[in-house]
Design a protein around this motif. Structure first.
Motif, PDB file in Angstrom:
ATOM      1  N   THR A   1       0.827  -1.207   0.000  1.00 39.13           N
ATOM      2  CA  THR A   1       0.000   0.000   0.000  1.00 39.13           C
ATOM      3  C   THR A   1       0.855   1.249   0.000  1.00 39.13           C
ATOM      4  O   THR A   1       1.745   1.404   0.852  1.00 39.13           O
ATOM      5  N   ALA A   2       0.583   2.151  -0.956  1.00 31.40           N
ATOM      6  CA  ALA A   2       1.157   3.494  -0.939  1.00 31.40           C
ATOM      7  C   ALA A   2       0.188   4.419  -0.201  1.00 31.40           C
ATOM      8  O   ALA A   2      -1.026   4.182  -0.184  1.00 31.40           O
ATOM      9  N   PHE A   3       0.712   5.482   0.401  1.00 31.83           N
ATOM     10  CA  PHE A   3      -0.115   6.392   1.193  1.00 31.83           C
ATOM     11  C   PHE A   3       0.022   7.820   0.694  1.00 31.83           C
ATOM     12  O   PHE A   3       1.113   8.274   0.337  1.00 31.83           O
ATOM     13  N   ARG A   4      -1.093   8.537   0.707  1.00 32.44           N
ATOM     14  CA  ARG A   4      -1.133   9.980   0.508  1.00 32.44           C
ATOM     15  C   ARG A   4      -1.226  10.588   1.909  1.00 32.44           C
ATOM     16  O   ARG A   4      -2.202  10.353   2.634  1.00 32.44           O
ATOM     17  N   VAL A   5      -0.215  11.372   2.292  1.00 26.41           N
ATOM     18  CA  VAL A   5      -0.092  11.827   3.686  1.00 26.41           C
ATOM     19  C   VAL A   5      -0.159  13.343   3.751  1.00 26.41           C
ATOM     20  O   VAL A   5       0.480  14.052   2.966  1.00 26.41           O
ATOM     21  N   GLY A   6      -0.924  13.859   4.721  1.00 25.33           N
ATOM     22  CA  GLY A   6      -1.007  15.294   4.936  1.00 25.33           C
ATOM     23  C   GLY A   6      -1.813  15.621   6.167  1.00 25.33           C
ATOM     24  O   GLY A   6      -2.445  14.743   6.779  1.00 25.33           O
ATOM     25  N   ILE A   7      -1.789  16.891   6.551  1.00 31.70           N
ATOM     26  CA  ILE A   7      -2.581  17.400   7.663  1.00 31.70           C
ATOM     27  C   ILE A   7      -3.469  18.511   7.093  1.00 31.70           C
ATOM     28  O   ILE A   7      -2.968  19.584   6.750  1.00 31.70           O
ATOM     29  N   PRO A   8      -4.753  18.251   6.906  1.00 34.32           N
ATOM     30  CA  PRO A   8      -5.613  19.259   6.282  1.00 34.32           C
ATOM     31  C   PRO A   8      -5.492  20.620   6.972  1.00 34.32           C
ATOM     32  O   PRO A   8      -5.644  20.738   8.183  1.00 34.32           O
ATOM     33  N   GLY A   9      -5.166  21.639   6.178  1.00 38.65           N
ATOM     34  CA  GLY A   9      -5.051  22.993   6.698  1.00 38.65           C
ATOM     35  C   GLY A   9      -3.708  23.345   7.279  1.00 38.65           C
ATOM     36  O   GLY A   9      -3.484  24.507   7.657  1.00 38.65           O
ATOM     37  N   VAL A  10      -2.784  22.386   7.359  1.00 42.44           N
ATOM     38  CA  VAL A  10      -1.457  22.634   7.925  1.00 42.44           C
ATOM     39  C   VAL A  10      -0.401  22.307   6.875  1.00 42.44           C
ATOM     40  O   VAL A  10      -0.221  21.130   6.525  1.00 42.44           O
ATOM     41  N   PRO A  11       0.296  23.296   6.346  1.00 41.79           N
ATOM     42  CA  PRO A  11       1.307  22.999   5.318  1.00 41.79           C
ATOM     43  C   PRO A  11       2.513  22.281   5.913  1.00 41.79           C
ATOM     44  O   PRO A  11       2.866  22.472   7.077  1.00 41.79           O
ATOM     45  N   MET A  12       3.146  21.466   5.083  1.00 42.16           N
ATOM     46  CA  MET A  12       4.370  20.759   5.448  1.00 42.16           C
ATOM     47  C   MET A  12       5.522  21.312   4.616  1.00 42.16           C
ATOM     48  O   MET A  12       5.361  21.516   3.420  1.00 42.16           O
ATOM     49  N   ARG A  13       6.653  21.519   5.256  1.00 44.94           N
ATOM     50  CA  ARG A  13       7.857  21.915   4.522  1.00 44.94           C
ATOM     51  C   ARG A  13       8.743  20.675   4.404  1.00 44.94           C
ATOM     52  O   ARG A  13       9.393  20.269   5.363  1.00 44.94           O
ATOM     53  N   VAL A  14       8.733  20.061   3.220  1.00 52.59           N
ATOM     54  CA  VAL A  14       9.473  18.814   3.007  1.00 52.59           C
ATOM     55  C   VAL A  14      10.960  19.118   2.932  1.00 52.59           C
ATOM     56  O   VAL A  14      11.398  19.964   2.144  1.00 52.59           O
ATOM     57  N   THR A  15      11.747  18.412   3.741  1.00 51.46           N
ATOM     58  CA  THR A  15      13.182  18.684   3.851  1.00 51.46           C
ATOM     59  C   THR A  15      14.060  17.525   3.428  1.00 51.46           C
ATOM     60  O   THR A  15      15.226  17.735   3.074  1.00 51.46           O
ATOM     61  N   HIS A  16      13.547  16.283   3.471  1.00 57.18           N
ATOM     62  CA  HIS A  16      14.361  15.106   3.167  1.00 57.18           C
ATOM     63  C   HIS A  16      13.515  14.052   2.458  1.00 57.18           C
ATOM     64  O   HIS A  16      12.319  13.906   2.753  1.00 57.18           O
ATOM     65  N   THR A  17      14.151  13.311   1.550  1.00 63.51           N
ATOM     66  CA  THR A  17      13.558  12.106   0.979  1.00 63.51           C
ATOM     67  C   THR A  17      14.528  10.951   1.214  1.00 63.51           C
ATOM     68  O   THR A  17      15.711  11.056   0.892  1.00 63.51           O
ATOM     69  N   ASP A  18      14.024   9.877   1.798  1.00 69.94           N
ATOM     70  CA  ASP A  18      14.844   8.688   2.071  1.00 69.94           C
ATOM     71  C   ASP A  18      16.128   9.039   2.817  1.00 69.94           C
ATOM     72  O   ASP A  18      17.199   8.459   2.570  1.00 69.94           O
ATOM     73  N   GLY A  19      16.038  10.013   3.722  1.00 69.52           N
ATOM     74  CA  GLY A  19      17.163  10.357   4.581  1.00 69.52           C
ATOM     75  C   GLY A  19      18.028  11.487   4.090  1.00 69.52           C
ATOM     76  O   GLY A  19      18.781  12.080   4.859  1.00 69.52           O
ATOM     77  N   PHE A  20      17.964  11.829   2.796  1.00 75.09           N
ATOM     78  CA  PHE A  20      18.858  12.834   2.225  1.00 75.09           C
ATOM     79  C   PHE A  20      18.122  14.149   1.995  1.00 75.09           C
ATOM     80  O   PHE A  20      16.969  14.156   1.558  1.00 75.09           O
ATOM     81  N   PRO A  21      18.803  15.285   2.240  1.00 75.07           N
ATOM     82  CA  PRO A  21      18.130  16.582   2.117  1.00 75.07           C
ATOM     83  C   PRO A  21      17.778  16.930   0.678  1.00 75.07           C
ATOM     84  O   PRO A  21      18.502  16.580  -0.264  1.00 75.07           O
ATOM     85  N   VAL A  22      16.657  17.633   0.542  1.00 76.13           N
ATOM     86  CA  VAL A  22      16.221  18.170  -0.744  1.00 76.13           C
ATOM     87  C   VAL A  22      16.092  19.682  -0.608  1.00 76.13           C
ATOM     88  O   VAL A  22      16.077  20.234   0.499  1.00 76.13           O
ATOM     89  N   SER A  23      16.003  20.364  -1.736  1.00 72.00           N
ATOM     90  CA  SER A  23      15.642  21.768  -1.694  1.00 72.00           C
ATOM     91  C   SER A  23      14.232  21.845  -1.126  1.00 72.00           C
ATOM     92  O   SER A  23      13.306  21.233  -1.676  1.00 72.00           O
TER      93      SER A  23
END
Length: 509
Positions: free
Chosen positions: A286-308
């Motif tokens: 199962t793949a998941f769509r993840v979020g918090i309605p009304g609360v933005p997320m600032r994504v910083t890492h994928t699989d442990g490594f930093p992203v822009s």
């Protein structure tokens, strides 16, 4: 016990590993062939593997010792009790947390009725500690023990699980968090969320599910009558990000940190706190769509490594993938939702500031999540500090992903897994893998022992070890061959991998 960095590998096994007859079997793995002569394959017992570990380990590196007891017992999913297999009776297992450059010594005791192992998912560790039976070690027999020891070279969010059969689809998993000394500048606290799909102990078990899929010889849930297989895996597919078939198994429960959505765990915090959320998808199908309605997320890492960093309302997380994001806690309690992509159902963790108790998510909150923009792998770029220098590949391998054929057979390049065969690479090469999906289902493809860079439109996608390959699509990834050994590359759908969709990236001399 600390083992000196210059201790010969054979002495390391005698002093730390309790293998019994398995030691001879593990040593014999080095002589397996990948289509070249046995003498040219760099196996797990090769001096090159020990040499790579010495290069990673600093003199006097701190050692963290843990015990992992694989046991059979009952766990409470939140009003539903199931009998399953876990580490030390906990679901998920107890988190292991250490700092970059430290040494992990983990002694596994197998109290299960089957052989087992531990794979340290995402860690660029020494090859003989990778936990793949018949390739890097002998499986640990019931009643037996095995001692894992390795340096953790990279900070990030990881996890560990078995690599025997479909044992991942039981309760044998736990987070592995590697901290960076520079962590904490942009957040105040952490929340680790492990997502899972659950079927074990609900009238069937993963071994029976796989047997049923093979007996039916079909994907899309098998369309059979066995619990766990049916058209339910195809429900809710309108608007799915995955295309084609969203899964082969219908799960009665979806979990976040071991609990069903009706009885979720609660994360106590304060309004205004910055929380680093470490998301881990330990699911089998199962793949998941993840979020918090009304609360933005600032994504910083994928699989442990930093992203822009990217702002996101929701993210897609395939099996084996991890994403780190920072949120600011609102004044009111909110649910962190994980909706099964292309399937029915969801899991959740309640984020509760102060005494403002959160209620279970309602249909409106879930509907909101499903309509919001979703970031996927193509939306991220590696941070400059971890982006690979641009370079033409020295070697390129195509991995054609196909299936299911016959009695539920999944293949890479027309073949099922054979530990004696592989894709040859040499130390120091820039390697490009081209995942070519010829099937009607997505595949989260995972490479052991390395982190690759996904090639985007500008050639600079995120650094990852697991990436989704959509039906009919091709994904190219690059990595530098700097970790000698024999490394599995496979679909992290547990049923696809066990049904044949695995191969080996094989270092040769």
């Amino acid at each position: 016990m600390t083992i000196p960095a210059n201790t010969p590998h054979s002495l390391t096994r005698r002093r730390f590993l309790a293998l019994g007859a398995g030691a001879a079997a593990a040593a014999g793995l080095a002589a397996c062939s990948t289509g070249t002569s046995p003498a040219t394959r760099i196996g797990p017992a090769s001096p090159a593997v020990a040499g790579a570990e010495r290069a990673r380990r600093a003199t006097g590196a701190p050692v963290r010792q843990v015990s992992l007891n694989a046991t059979v017992g009952e766990v409470d999913l939140g009003g539903t009790t199931v009998r399953t297999w876990t580490f030390d009776g906990r679901l998920p297992g107890k988190e292991i947390r250490l700092k970059r450059g430290e040494v992990l010594q983990a002694r596994l005791s197998n109290g299960l009725p089957q052989p087992t192992s531990v794979h340290w998912h995402g860690i660029a560790l020494r090859n003989d500690m990778d936990g793949v039976p018949d390739l890097t070690q002998a499986a640990v027999a019931p009643g037996g023990q095995f001692g894992y020891e390795f340096t953790v070279p990279d900070a990030g969010t990881y996890f560990f699980h078995p690599h025997v059969g479909v044992q991942l689809d039981r309760g044998l998993y736990a987070p592995l968090i590697v901290e960076d000394p520079a962590d904490g500048a942009d957040y105040d606290t952490e929340l680790v969320v492990v997502l899972d799909d659950w079927i074990d102990g609900t009238g069937t078990d993963p071994d029976a599910v796989l047997a049923g899929l093979r007996a039916n010889g079909m994907s899309m849930g098998g369309m059979g009558s066995m619990p766990g297989m049916g058209a339910g895996a195809m429900q809710g597919m309108g608007g799915t990000l995955l295309g084609g078939d969203a899964g082969d198994v219908t799960y009665p429960h979806l979990l976040a940190n071991g609990r069903v959505a009706a009885a979720p765990t609660t994360f106590a915090t304060r309004a205004g706190q910055r929380v680093r959320v470490r998301l881990i998808n330990a699911a089998a199908d199962t793949a998941f769509r993840v979020g918090i309605p009304g609360v933005p997320m600032r994504v910083t890492h994928t699989d442990g490594f930093p992203v822009s960093p990217r702002q996101a309302e929701a993210v897609l997380l395939g099996m084996g993938e991890r994403i780190d994001a920072v949120i600011t806690v609102p004044d009111a309690a909110v649910p962190l939702l994980a909706a099964a992509e292309g399937k029915d159902g969801y899991a959740q963790v309640l984020v509760q500031p102060g005494d403002r108790r959160a209620g279970v998510a309602n249909d409106a909150a879930l509907a909101t999540l499903k309509t919001r923009p979703v970031l996927t792998v193509t939306d991220f770029a590696a941070a400059d500090a971890v982006s690979l220098p641009e370079k033409n590949p020295d070697v390129m391998h195509d991995l054609a992903l196909a299936g299911p054929s016959g009695k539920y057979v999944w293949t890479i390049n027309g073949k099922t897994y054979d530990p004696k065969e592989g894709l040859p690479v040499h130390q120091g090469q820039r390697v490009r893998l081209r995942f070519v999906n010829m099937s009607m289902m997505y595949h989260p493809m995972h490479l052991h022992g390395h982190t690759f860079q996904v090639r985007g439109a500008g050639g600079r996608g995120p650094r990852k070890d697991t990436t989704i390959v959509l039906p009919g699509q091709t994904v190219e990834v690059d990595f530098d061959a700097g970790n000698p050994g024999q490394w599995l590359a496979h679909c992290h759908n547990a049923y696809h991998g066990e049904a044949g969709m695995m191969t080996i990236v094989s270092y040769v001399e």
